[in-house]
Design a protein around this motif. Structure first.
Motif, PDB file in Angstrom:
ATOM      1  N   GLY A 189       1.093  -1.311  -0.190  1.00 23.41           N
ATOM      2  CA  GLY A 189      -0.511  -0.126  -0.216  1.00 23.41           C
ATOM      3  C   GLY A 189       0.831   1.119   0.193  1.00 23.41           C
ATOM      4  N   ALA A 190       1.844   1.293   0.436  1.00 17.31           N
ATOM      5  CA  ALA A 190       2.715   2.131   0.713  1.00 17.31           C
ATOM      6  C   ALA A 190       3.333   2.743  -0.495  1.00 17.31           C
ATOM      7  N   ALA A 191       3.934   1.403  -1.135  1.00 20.17           N
ATOM      8  CA  ALA A 191       4.671   1.452  -2.701  1.00 20.17           C
ATOM      9  C   ALA A 191       3.757   2.351  -3.761  1.00 20.17           C
ATOM     10  N   LEU A 192       2.691   1.698  -3.308  1.00 22.29           N
ATOM     11  CA  LEU A 192       1.303   1.886  -4.964  1.00 22.29           C
ATOM     12  C   LEU A 192       0.957   3.502  -4.494  1.00 22.29           C
ATOM     13  N   ALA A 193       0.668   3.955  -2.713  1.00 24.45           N
ATOM     14  CA  ALA A 193       0.317   5.481  -2.872  1.00 24.45           C
ATOM     15  C   ALA A 193       2.048   6.274  -3.783  1.00 24.45           C
ATOM     16  N   ASP A 194       3.062   5.617  -3.246  1.00 18.92           N
ATOM     17  CA  ASP A 194       3.893   6.356  -4.388  1.00 18.92           C
ATOM     18  C   ASP A 194       3.420   6.561  -6.004  1.00 18.92           C
ATOM     19  N   LEU A 195       3.180   5.426  -6.521  1.00 19.28           N
ATOM     20  CA  LEU A 195       2.377   5.523  -7.593  1.00 19.28           C
ATOM     21  C   LEU A 195       1.045   6.650  -7.727  1.00 19.28           C
ATOM     22  N   ILE A 196       0.588   6.124  -7.215  1.00 18.28           N
ATOM     23  CA  ILE A 196      -0.713   7.292  -7.020  1.00 18.28           C
ATOM     24  C   ILE A 196      -0.492   9.027  -7.080  1.00 18.28           C
ATOM     25  N   ASN A 197       0.343   9.165  -6.342  1.00 19.97           N
ATOM     26  CA  ASN A 197       1.246  10.528  -6.049  1.00 19.97           C
ATOM     27  C   ASN A 197       1.560  10.846  -7.160  1.00 19.97           C
ATOM     28  N   LEU A 198       2.489  10.072  -7.927  1.00 20.10           N
ATOM     29  CA  LEU A 198       3.226  10.333  -9.055  1.00 20.10           C
ATOM     30  C   LEU A 198       2.834   9.945 -10.641  1.00 20.10           C
TER      31      LEU A 198
ATOM     32  N   ARG B 186      -6.104  -1.875  -0.635  1.00 20.84           N
ATOM     33  CA  ARG B 186      -6.914  -0.770  -0.620  1.00 20.84           C
ATOM     34  C   ARG B 186      -6.832   0.223   0.553  1.00 20.84           C
ATOM     35  N   GLU B 187      -6.750  -0.760   1.803  1.00 21.31           N
ATOM     36  CA  GLU B 187      -6.724   0.062   3.356  1.00 21.31           C
ATOM     37  C   GLU B 187      -5.810   0.585   3.338  1.00 21.31           C
ATOM     38  N   ALA B 188      -4.726   0.096   2.960  1.00 20.55           N
ATOM     39  CA  ALA B 188      -3.097   0.958   3.259  1.00 20.55           C
ATOM     40  C   ALA B 188      -2.548   1.926   2.876  1.00 20.55           C
ATOM     41  N   VAL B 189      -3.846   1.794   1.551  1.00 25.69           N
ATOM     42  CA  VAL B 189      -3.454   3.014   0.094  1.00 25.69           C
ATOM     43  C   VAL B 189      -4.199   4.042   0.754  1.00 25.69           C
ATOM     44  N   ALA B 190      -5.228   4.003   1.427  1.00 26.26           N
ATOM     45  CA  ALA B 190      -6.085   5.430   1.520  1.00 26.26           C
ATOM     46  C   ALA B 190      -5.072   6.066   3.303  1.00 26.26           C
ATOM     47  N   VAL B 191      -4.389   5.313   3.529  1.00 22.19           N
ATOM     48  CA  VAL B 191      -3.602   5.584   4.949  1.00 22.19           C
ATOM     49  C   VAL B 191      -2.964   6.525   4.433  1.00 22.19           C
ATOM     50  N   ARG B 192      -2.430   6.747   3.255  1.00 23.45           N
ATOM     51  CA  ARG B 192      -0.877   7.477   2.439  1.00 23.45           C
ATOM     52  C   ARG B 192      -0.791   8.260   1.286  1.00 23.45           C
ATOM     53  N   ALA B 193      -2.351   7.622   0.130  1.00 25.07           N
ATOM     54  CA  ALA B 193      -1.946   8.583  -0.923  1.00 25.07           C
ATOM     55  C   ALA B 193      -2.798   9.282  -0.432  1.00 25.07           C
ATOM     56  N   LEU B 194      -2.354  10.479  -1.358  1.00 23.29           N
ATOM     57  CA  LEU B 194      -2.927  12.277  -1.531  1.00 23.29           C
ATOM     58  C   LEU B 194      -4.053  11.678  -2.037  1.00 23.29           C
ATOM     59  N   ARG B 195      -5.518  13.004  -0.723  1.00 24.60           N
ATOM     60  CA  ARG B 195      -6.566  12.739  -1.283  1.00 24.60           C
ATOM     61  C   ARG B 195      -6.692  12.454  -2.208  1.00 24.60           C
ATOM     62  N   ARG B 196      -7.069  13.733  -3.389  1.00 21.40           N
ATOM     63  CA  ARG B 196      -7.170  14.138  -4.229  1.00 21.40           C
ATOM     64  C   ARG B 196      -6.870  12.887  -5.809  1.00 21.40           C
ATOM     65  N   PRO B 197      -5.577  13.044  -5.583  1.00 20.79           N
ATOM     66  CA  PRO B 197      -5.600  11.485  -6.814  1.00 20.79           C
ATOM     67  C   PRO B 197      -6.544  10.731  -6.526  1.00 20.79           C
ATOM     68  N   LEU B 198      -6.084  10.239  -5.152  1.00 24.80           N
ATOM     69  CA  LEU B 198      -7.077   8.930  -4.893  1.00 24.80           C
ATOM     70  C   LEU B 198      -8.266   8.649  -4.750  1.00 24.80           C
ATOM     71  N   ALA B 199      -9.379   9.674  -5.090  1.00 27.52           N
ATOM     72  CA  ALA B 199     -10.142  10.068  -5.736  1.00 27.52           C
ATOM     73  C   ALA B 199     -10.545   8.971  -6.672  1.00 27.52           C
ATOM     74  N   ASN B 200      -9.634   9.423  -7.356  1.00 28.72           N
ATOM     75  CA  ASN B 200     -10.218   9.238  -8.522  1.00 28.72           C
ATOM     76  C   ASN B 200      -9.331   7.914  -9.218  1.00 28.72           C
ATOM     77  N   THR B 201      -8.984   7.358  -9.160  1.00 28.27           N
ATOM     78  CA  THR B 201      -7.469   5.907  -8.623  1.00 28.27           C
ATOM     79  C   THR B 201      -8.694   4.733  -8.018  1.00 28.27           C
ATOM     80  N   GLU B 202      -9.251   3.679  -9.107  1.00 28.79           N
ATOM     81  CA  GLU B 202     -10.035   2.469  -8.682  1.00 28.79           C
ATOM     82  C   GLU B 202      -8.583   1.177  -8.486  1.00 28.79           C
ATOM     83  N   ILE B 203      -8.432   0.467  -7.486  1.00 30.58           N
ATOM     84  CA  ILE B 203      -7.315  -0.712  -7.267  1.00 30.58           C
ATOM     85  C   ILE B 203      -8.128  -1.601  -7.450  1.00 30.58           C
ATOM     86  N   VAL B 204      -8.299  -2.799  -8.199  1.00 31.70           N
ATOM     87  CA  VAL B 204      -8.748  -3.906  -9.048  1.00 31.70           C
ATOM     88  C   VAL B 204      -8.029  -4.824  -9.077  1.00 31.70           C
ATOM     89  N   LEU B 205      -8.635  -6.495  -8.894  1.00 33.52           N
ATOM     90  CA  LEU B 205      -7.205  -6.987  -8.911  1.00 33.52           C
ATOM     91  C   LEU B 205      -7.772  -7.195 -11.062  1.00 33.52           C
TER      92      LEU B 205
END
Length: 410
Positions: free
Chosen positions: A318-327, A352-371
């Motif tokens: 989740g921490a590593a994916l949050a970096d991708l979302i922010n970037l 999804r729960e781990a990403v929500a803690v670390r990603a910035l709110r605006r980019p996260l709101a527009n990102t779907e994480i799926v299998l």
């Protein structure tokens, strides 16, 4: 590198065929609208593909107030494509018709002592021969073989530049394969293969900006930016698994310490399990596949150790994916490959729960994480499209058929 007019034409031909594969049957007008090419250009390209035997005319549809529109569809029997997924522990090969329907499959196990280039090539050649024999497809109908190799590859030179988990450096893989496989060969890596498969048939279809995370023995991120596969200047983009997650952390095969891969790749997950419960029956010390499968079964059964291991792994991921979302601010992140498939929904929920803690709110709101939603092997599927792309580039304007064909622009 500047694209030539031939490169542009090949890309347009590929884009037209890609849309027709996904939407058959379809009119030229619909293809023009979807690809943003002119109707005249689409009609010309469709004509070429008809002459190549890749498409067929299948009748007409009514149009509002105008003359009926001609429909075209993929000629599924117009050729065969082979996709090869080479991973650190297995080789999986599939043979497809031109509609990208699987006609045959073959698997070869790779044991740790079999990562010598000659042995890997022998396994690939055996599996390719097997699918051709199983399918009954004539050898001259095989348009090409796409080979996905772990690590960094030089797709133009056909070289495995660096495969850290095997300690391969500058292995002339396509030359070695050509000694055993009599079909056109096209080399790339699983990050690109998974991403193209998702663009054609999966969660990235119709999305401009997507990240496809490959979770296996190795880890990486395939990138589709602005609707286009992003390779980078040396076809090395997406080596996110070798970005630093923990300073001075676990030793990685690449020579660095604390890489993302060492915490969320299969060997890293095994270490997470070992550190949590060294005597766990879920742990198979010399078999990462068996360990991940055991964790998957443990999750289904509510095993507390399995749940804890996945929670720990998801925090790292989740921490590593949050970096991708922010970037990158992608529309979708797809968790793909065999580790993601084995750990499934429980991993997805935790991530999804781990990403929500670390990603910035605006980019996260527009990102779907799926299998990954593709039911078959996405790497083999994507590798097959590389063979298709290579075939379209090699034919140029030359037709395989000698008889003229009546073409319609209706």
């Amino acid at each position: 590198m500047k694209r030539t007019s031939r490169d542009i034409r090949t890309a347009n031909r590929y884009g037209v065929l890609r849309h027709i594969v996904a939407q058959s049957p379809v009119s030229r007008q619909e293809v023009a609208a979807a690809t943003e090419l002119s109707l005249a250009t689409v009609a010309n390209l469709v004509g070429e593909l008809l002459d190549l035997g890749m498409l067929v005319e299948v009748g007409y549809e009514d149009s509002a107030g105008g003359r009926p529109r001609g429909l075209v569809a993929v000629n599924s029997s117009g050729g065969a494509l082979i996709g090869v997924d080479v991973a650190e522990t297995y080789i999986h090969v599939e043979l497809f018709d031109l509609a990208l329907t699987v006609l045959a499959r073959a698997d070869e196990e790779l044991r740790p002592e079999e990562n010598d280039p000659a042995k890997v090539v022998a396994h690939i050649a055996a599996a390719v021969s097997s699918v051709v024999e199983q399918s009954g497809v004539a050898a001259d109908r095989v348009l090409g073989v796409g080979v996905s190799m772990p690590g960094q590859v030089d797709r133009e030179g056909g070289v495995s530049v660096f495969a850290p988990n095997w300690d391969w450096h500058d292995v002339p893989l396509l030359r070695l394969l050509a000694e055993h496989i009599p079909y056109p060969l096209h080399l790339d890596n699983p990050l690109r293969a998974c991403t193209v498969a998702e663009q054609w048939f999966g969660a990235a279809r119709g999305r401009n900006d997507a990240v496809v995370v490959n979770l296996g023995t190795g880890v990486g991120a395939g990138l589709a930016l602005g609707g286009t596969l992003h390779r980078g200047v040396s076809n090395s983009a997406g080596e996110w698994g070798h970005t630093t997650l923990i300073l001075d952390g676990r030793q990685c095969h690449c020579g660095n310490q604390g890489c993302v891969e060492t915490y969320v790749g299969a060997p890293g997950i095994m270490r997470n399990l070992r550190e949590l419960s060294p005597d766990s029956p879920l742990l198979h010390p010399d078999d990462q596949t068996a360990t991940i499968q055991a964790l998957g079964r443990g999750l289904a059964e509510g095993d507390p150790v399995a749940l804890k291991v996945v929670h720990t792994t998801a925090r790292y991921l989740g921490a590593a994916l949050a970096d991708l979302i922010n970037l990158l601010n992608p529309e979708v992140i797809v968790l793909s490959s065999w580790v993601a498939a084995a750990l499934g929904e429980p991993l997805l929920v935790e991530v999804r729960e781990a990403v929500a803690v670390r990603a910035l709110r605006r980019p996260l709101a527009n990102t779907e994480i799926v299998l990954c939603p593709i039911p078959s092997n996405p790497v083999s599927l994507g590798a097959a499209t590389f063979a298709l792309e290579g075939s379209l580039a090699s034919v140029g304007l030359k037709n395989r058929r000698t008889t003229p064909r009546n073409r319609s622009t209706a």
